[in-house]
Design a protein around this motif. Structure first.
Motif, short mmCIF file in Angstrom:
data_model
loop_
_atom_site.label_atom_id
_atom_site.label_comp_id
_atom_site.label_asym_id
_atom_site.label_seq_id
_atom_site.Cartn_x
_atom_site.Cartn_y
_atom_site.Cartn_z
N VAL A 292 55.30 35.13 42.69
CA VAL A 292 54.23 34.75 43.62
C VAL A 292 54.55 35.24 45.02
O VAL A 292 53.67 35.75 45.74
CB VAL A 292 54.02 33.22 43.61
CG1 VAL A 292 52.93 32.83 44.61
CG2 VAL A 292 53.62 32.75 42.22
N GLU A 293 55.80 35.08 45.44
CA GLU A 293 56.19 35.56 46.78
C GLU A 293 55.91 37.07 46.91
O GLU A 293 55.38 37.52 47.94
CB GLU A 293 57.66 35.26 47.03
CG GLU A 293 57.96 33.79 47.24
CD GLU A 293 59.45 33.49 47.33
OE1 GLU A 293 59.80 32.40 47.82
OE2 GLU A 293 60.27 34.34 46.91
N ASP A 294 56.27 37.83 45.89
CA ASP A 294 56.03 39.27 45.92
C ASP A 294 54.54 39.58 46.02
O ASP A 294 54.13 40.48 46.76
CB ASP A 294 56.63 39.94 44.67
CG ASP A 294 58.15 39.98 44.70
OD1 ASP A 294 58.73 39.74 45.77
OD2 ASP A 294 58.74 40.22 43.62
N ASP A 295 53.73 38.83 45.26
CA ASP A 295 52.30 39.07 45.31
C ASP A 295 51.69 38.69 46.66
O ASP A 295 50.78 39.36 47.16
CB ASP A 295 51.60 38.30 44.19
CG ASP A 295 51.74 38.96 42.83
OD1 ASP A 295 52.05 40.18 42.81
OD2 ASP A 295 51.54 38.30 41.81
N ARG A 297 53.26 38.85 49.57
CA ARG A 297 53.62 39.91 50.51
C ARG A 297 52.76 41.16 50.28
O ARG A 297 52.35 41.82 51.24
CB ARG A 297 55.10 40.25 50.36
CG ARG A 297 56.04 39.12 50.77
CD ARG A 297 57.49 39.55 50.72
NE ARG A 297 58.39 38.42 50.98
CZ ARG A 297 59.02 37.74 50.04
NH1 ARG A 297 58.89 38.08 48.76
NH2 ARG A 297 59.80 36.72 50.35
N ALA A 298 52.48 41.46 49.02
CA ALA A 298 51.68 42.64 48.70
C ALA A 298 50.25 42.50 49.18
O ALA A 298 49.56 43.50 49.42
CB ALA A 298 51.71 42.92 47.20
N ASN A 299 49.80 41.25 49.31
CA ASN A 299 48.41 41.02 49.73
C ASN A 299 48.27 40.77 51.22
O ASN A 299 47.15 40.55 51.70
CB ASN A 299 47.85 39.83 48.95
CG ASN A 299 47.42 40.19 47.55
OD1 ASN A 299 46.31 40.65 47.32
ND2 ASN A 299 48.32 40.00 46.59
N GLN A 300 49.39 40.81 51.95
CA GLN A 300 49.32 40.56 53.39
C GLN A 300 48.95 41.84 54.14
O GLN A 300 49.18 42.95 53.68
CB GLN A 300 50.66 40.02 53.91
CG GLN A 300 50.89 38.57 53.50
CD GLN A 300 52.18 38.01 54.06
OE1 GLN A 300 53.13 38.75 54.37
NE2 GLN A 300 52.24 36.71 54.22
#
Length: 300
Positions: A292-295, A297-300
């Motif tokens: 979830v953290e990776d996702d 960051r990817a959506n920021q």
């Protein structure tokens, strides 16, 4: 449900493991690790310390030689910063997605150290008895906070009321509701979705506000499915600082919560018998957290 999320089909342990029944009683002497020594009270941050099961939990911990001090907070935004600052030893109020969002936004590294329950999110209406009765073109309200807006939209999609861009994700917003959807969606403060019921066809209402609105959990005309593997990020957890992840006292406190029948009965009573009690392995919680953290960051 979203396909990109939890791309480690890994989290695909058999659901029997993820959603193992917690109907056991407190462990018999010698059946689990000995109670670790405690040099002082373990401070646990919660939202809603008035729930009777917390008293039961404190008593069960005391019987194992661990003193607990509950620190009650009035807002969900408070326990994580307090934990990070060392004002708490643990907190227990949030699911994995909420923790991941906090970690990314605060550049923090708090971690789950144990699972408690999943609380299904419900759709309620005072005008229609079923989802199928809601006419096309009506408006449905969802909470506007980061985690529950997306979750509410996924409930609406599962119920056939909306279609979401790319099938939806834990980060969907009302902007992702396609024009082909049966209903329109309005995002409101979570405290106001219940009071909006006279003005909308239906509303996603956070569990904390259901009974205050004069409703019961049984009144929901649709909910999400806790048995779906994509529900893993919505498991509620005990959280600690990363350096304390292996603390034996904290691990023992998780065991006490998960295996004391009187505590579990109290959790069910406080939830209106909606809680799905879980013993999800910590390794799976961590994998979900990092996904979830990776996702995020990817959506920021």
């Amino acid at each position: 449900m979203p396909k990109k999320f939890l791309r480690a089909a890994a989290l695909a342990l058999p659901l029997a493991l993820l959603l193992s029944a917690c109907a056991g009683t407190a462990p018999e002497p010698g059946a689990s690790s000995a109670a670790p020594e405690s040099t002082g009270p373990v401070k646990i941050g919660v939202v809603g310390a008035g729930d009777a099961y917390w008293t039961t939990y404190k008593e069960a911990a005391a019987a194992e030689g661990i003193e607990i001090e509950l620190v009650d907070f009035s807002e969900y935004t408070q326990p994580n910063p307090a934990l990070s600052a060392g004002e708490l030893d643990l907190n227990q109020f949030q699911h994995v997605i909420y923790l991941a969002t906090y970690n990314v936004n605060a550049s923090d590294d708090l971690v789950p150290v144990g699972a408690t329950a999943i609380y299904p999110l419900g759709l309620y209406s005072t005008k229609y008895a079923s989802v199928g009765d809601i006419p096309a073109g009506e408006t449905v309200a969802v909470p506007n906070d980061e985690s529950n807006e997306a979750r509410g939209l996924l409930v609406l999609q599962s119920a056939g009321l909306v279609e979401l861009q790319d099938g939806g994700s834990p980060f969907s917003t009302v902007a992702d509701v396609l024009d082909t959807s049966k209903v329109k969606v309005e995002a409101l403060d979570a405290a106001f979705t219940a009071t909006s019921l006279p003005d909308v066809a239906a509303a996603i209402i956070n569990n904390d506000f259901v009974e205050d609105a004069g409703l019961t959990f049984a009144d929901a005309i649709a909910t999400d499915d806790p048995s779906d593997p994509n529900a893993l990020p919505y498991v509620n957890i005990f959280a600690a600082r990363a350096e304390d992840a292996e603390n034996p006292t904290y691990q023992k406190l998780v065991e006490i919560y998960q295996n004391t029948q009187e505590v579990l009965d109290g959790v069910q009573e406080a939830s209106g018998n909606t809680a799905v009690l879980v013993k999800t392995p910590v390794a799976d919680l961590l994998t979900s957290l990092h996904e979830v953290e990776d996702d995020i960051r990817a959506n920021q």
